[in-house]
Design an enzyme around this catalytic site. Structure first.
Site, PDB file in Angstrom:
ATOM      1  N   CYS A 327       0.985  -1.231  -0.170  1.00 39.80           N
ATOM      2  CA  CYS A 327       0.285   0.004  -0.451  1.00 39.80           C
ATOM      3  C   CYS A 327       0.617   1.880   0.239  1.00 39.80           C
ATOM      4  CB  CYS A 327      -0.986   0.151   1.625  1.00 39.80           C
ATOM      5  SG  CYS A 327      -1.786  -1.579   1.202  1.00 39.80           S
TER       6      CYS A 327
HETATM    7  C1  LIG Z   1      -4.115  -5.255   6.226  1.00 38.19           C
HETATM    8  C2  LIG Z   1      -5.339  -4.108   4.724  1.00 38.19           C
HETATM    9  N1  LIG Z   1      -6.197  -4.096   6.186  1.00 38.19           N
HETATM   10  C3  LIG Z   1      -6.508  -2.441   5.737  1.00 38.19           C
HETATM   11  C4  LIG Z   1      -6.603  -2.759   3.921  1.00 38.19           C
HETATM   12  C5  LIG Z   1      -7.008  -1.180   3.395  1.00 38.19           C
HETATM   13  O1  LIG Z   1      -8.468  -1.931   2.648  1.00 38.19           O
HETATM   14  P1  LIG Z   1      -8.908  -1.624   1.226  1.00 38.19           P
HETATM   15  O2  LIG Z   1      -8.001  -1.233   0.205  1.00 38.19           O
HETATM   16  O3  LIG Z   1     -10.131  -1.881   0.966  1.00 38.19           O
HETATM   17  O4  LIG Z   1      -9.596   0.080   2.107  1.00 38.19           O
HETATM   18  C6  LIG Z   1      -5.889  -3.340   3.547  1.00 38.19           C
HETATM   19  C7  LIG Z   1      -5.344  -3.070   2.078  1.00 38.19           C
HETATM   20  O5  LIG Z   1      -4.143  -2.764   0.830  1.00 38.19           O
HETATM   21  C8  LIG Z   1      -4.973  -4.059   3.914  1.00 38.19           C
HETATM   22  O6  LIG Z   1      -4.529  -4.776   3.152  1.00 38.19           O
END
Ligand SMILES: Cc1ncc(COP(=O)(O)O)c(C=O)c1O
Length: 388
Positions: A327
């Protein structure tokens, strides 16, 4: 050949999920779920059926599931909403040091609002240190948040054991688990885990982007973090994304029903890739545990090579992976997870995350194992930073 191994970041949509969504993108249930006319009632029915389906797949009841726009929103609602609702009982919050940024940044927001936040440390494989967590837990701790499966290094946390510890030392605390990376890879049963809040996301399980969910155990106090007209949930105002919600529930159904077969396949691919890399390429280090690891996850540090350069050169060969934190990879900052498990500067900068899905094949993995050693060799030859 094109090989997509960035499934921890986002997965491709399952064609069966897409088929399920098409009527809701065209002419079915186009009304507002709060409207009393036919198209509104159809939308309400689609949302409620999806809610009941998703809830049953995680051992919950429909009323305990709130749909959101994704995992980020659900984590914000869990962390900020639960802390705000409990502020009269205490101001102490604990999150693990390897949480997703949507939890970490929500915790930072709480700090700025006067809450006291502690970060539970992890060991070198990413497991939360139980003795350290025990030391941090207080009578006035109102919230503890620990991810079920870490998105970068795949560590499967002993959530049930952590919950028991919290209940013992801080009986008033609400326990949240971010189960985004766990869902359809390990059994996510909220009753067995005994958590109060759990986050899920659609696009990680071959569903569409734009849908997520927060499980909220009945009786758990939580305040909304968004305000506006309410259709189906006071905690999440605004018009529901009906097609995405329908697709999310379908993806969850396929993923949970087929979990045994899909995870066996993913594990076989991942293990082949892992053994091929660790045995076949020198100066490589596995990040995260070998056992108690998500079947889809492989994270390796290639010493004397830069993660971003590896990623880009692999991309030129049609192999798509991510460097550092999936991310945060555009930020070019070393991963907070690798830092927390004590990796050196060189190990952090040469890290690559490979994540398989049920749609990958053994031929694809063989292709990666053919291309990757050449890419690493070439980059190491170009690097000023050579092995001694
Ligand atoms: C462990 C974890 N939590 C939360 C998220 C966030 O999710 P979203 O992309 O649906 O906002 C991610 C996304 O990479 C993740 O890997």
């Amino acid at each position: 050949m094109e090989v997509y191994l960035d499934n921890n970041n986002v997965t491709r949509i399952d064609p069966l999920v897409f088929e399920e969504m098409i009527p809701y993108l065209k002419d079915r249930a186009y009304g507002h779920p709060a409207a009393l006319h036919g198209p509104g009632a159809a939308a309400l029915e689609a949302v409620e059926e999806s809610r009941a389906k998703l809830a049953s797949l995680i051992g919950a009841r429909g009323e305990e599931v709130v749909f959101t726009s994704g995992g980020t929103e659900a984590n914000n609602l869990a962390v900020i909403g639960a802390a705000l609702a409990s502020r009269s009982r205490g101001r102490h919050v604990i999150v693990s040091s390897i949480e997703h940024q949507s939890v970490l940044f929500s915790a930072e927001k709480l700090s700025s609002l006067g809450f006291e936040v502690d970060y539970a440390p992890v060991d070198k494989e990413g497991f939360v240190k139980l003795d350290e967590l025990e030391r941090l837990l207080r009578r006035d701790t109102i919230l503890v948040s620990v991810n079920f499966v870490n998105d970068e290094i795949g560590t499967i946390e002993p959530v049930r054991e952590l919950v028991e510890l919290v209940r013992d030392k801080s009986p008033e605390a609400i326990v949240h688990t971010d189960a985004v990376e766990a869902f359809i890879k390990v059994d996510v049963d909220v009753r067995k885990l005994d958590v109060d809040l759990a986050t899920l996301s659609s696009h990680k399980i071959h569903g569409p982007r734009g849908a997520g969910a927060l499980y909220i155990r009945e009786g758990t106090s939580i305040e909304p973090i968004m305000y506006g007209p309410v259709a189906t949930s006071k905690l999440r105002p605004g018009l529901e994304n009906v097609p995405a919600i329908v697709g999310f529930a379908k993806a969850a159904e396929i993923g949970v029903r087929g979990m045994e077969e899909f995870t066996r396949h993913m594990r076989a691919l991942r293990d082949k890739l892992m053994d091929g890399i660790l045995d076949g390429i020198e100066h490589t280090v596995l990040n995260g545990p070998r056992e108690l690891r998500s079947p889809s996850n492989l994270n390796v540090s290639f010493l004397y090579a830069e993660g971003e350069a590896i990623m880009m050169m692999l991309s030129q060969h049609g192999v798509y992976v991510s460097s550092g934190s999936a991310c945060a990879s555009r930020l070019l900052e070393p991963s907070h997870v690798l830092k927390a498990i004590g990796r050196s500067h060189a190990e952090m900068h040469g890290s690559i995350s490979f994540s398989v899905s049920r749609f990958n094949t053994m031929e694809e993995i063989e292709y990666v194992l053919e291309v990757l050693p050449r890419v690493i060799k070439r980059l190491r030859e170009m690097s000023a930073w050579k092995p001694r």
